[in-house]
Design a protein around this motif. Structure first.
Motif, PDB file in Angstrom:
ATOM      1  N   THR A 173      18.515 -26.651  59.338  1.00  0.00           N
ATOM      2  CA  THR A 173      19.292 -26.451  60.330  1.00  0.00           C
ATOM      3  C   THR A 173      20.145 -25.401  60.271  1.00  0.00           C
TER       4      THR A 173
ATOM      5  N   VAL B 220      23.098 -34.742  66.435  1.00  0.00           N
ATOM      6  CA  VAL B 220      22.062 -34.476  67.246  1.00  0.00           C
ATOM      7  C   VAL B 220      20.771 -33.648  66.659  1.00  0.00           C
ATOM      8  N   ARG B 221      21.561 -32.469  66.297  1.00  0.00           N
ATOM      9  CA  ARG B 221      20.686 -31.541  65.874  1.00  0.00           C
ATOM     10  C   ARG B 221      19.683 -31.785  64.571  1.00  0.00           C
TER      11      ARG B 221
ATOM     12  N   GLY C 231      19.105 -34.644  63.542  1.00  0.00           N
ATOM     13  CA  GLY C 231      18.039 -35.990  64.240  1.00  0.00           C
ATOM     14  C   GLY C 231      16.931 -35.478  65.024  1.00  0.00           C
ATOM     15  N   ARG C 232      16.937 -34.527  65.685  1.00  0.00           N
ATOM     16  CA  ARG C 232      15.892 -33.737  66.441  1.00  0.00           C
ATOM     17  C   ARG C 232      14.975 -33.068  65.464  1.00  0.00           C
TER      18      ARG C 232
ATOM     19  N   THR D 261      12.754 -35.636  63.650  1.00  0.00           N
ATOM     20  CA  THR D 261      11.486 -35.955  64.476  1.00  0.00           C
ATOM     21  C   THR D 261      10.673 -35.252  64.688  1.00  0.00           C
ATOM     22  N   ARG D 262      10.968 -33.913  64.284  1.00  0.00           N
ATOM     23  CA  ARG D 262      10.004 -32.830  64.527  1.00  0.00           C
ATOM     24  C   ARG D 262       8.836 -33.059  63.340  1.00  0.00           C
TER      25      ARG D 262
END
Length: 91
Positions: free
Chosen positions: A10, A82-83, A85-86, A89-90
């Motif tokens: 991130t 949130v970042r 978590g995204r 998932t990628r």
């Protein structure tokens, strides 16, 4: 040895830096103003002296600044979670 760069990490965005530094500055200013009231009283200021000049702002900053800084830190944590978590998932 791999020369492939891992871009899944991130990165800190502009909003993250703004929230972090603003919360830090607001907290520091609030703590300084918090200690300014007892220091002013110890130097001989009377209660009526705190009602004029910059003293009303100095007295109100810890009252409003610390909760706003706390909300900014919570917002920063939510954005980070949130970042991440995204990003997970990628994968």
């Amino acid at each position: 040895m791999s020369t492939h760069e891992d871009s899944s990490g991130t990165s800190n965005g502009l909003l993250d830096r703004i929230l972090a530094y603003t919360a830090l500055a607001l907290t520091a200013a609030s703590i300084i103003c918090f200690f300014a009231i007892p220091i002013g009283t110890a130097t001989g200021m009377q209660q009526k002296d705190f009602g004029q000049g910059a003293w009303p702002f100095i007295a109100a900053l810890p009252l409003y600044g610390l909760p706003v800084a706390f909300l900014m830190i919570i917002t920063l944590l939510i954005i980070t979670f949130v970042r991440r978590g995204r990003a997970n998932t990628r994968r």
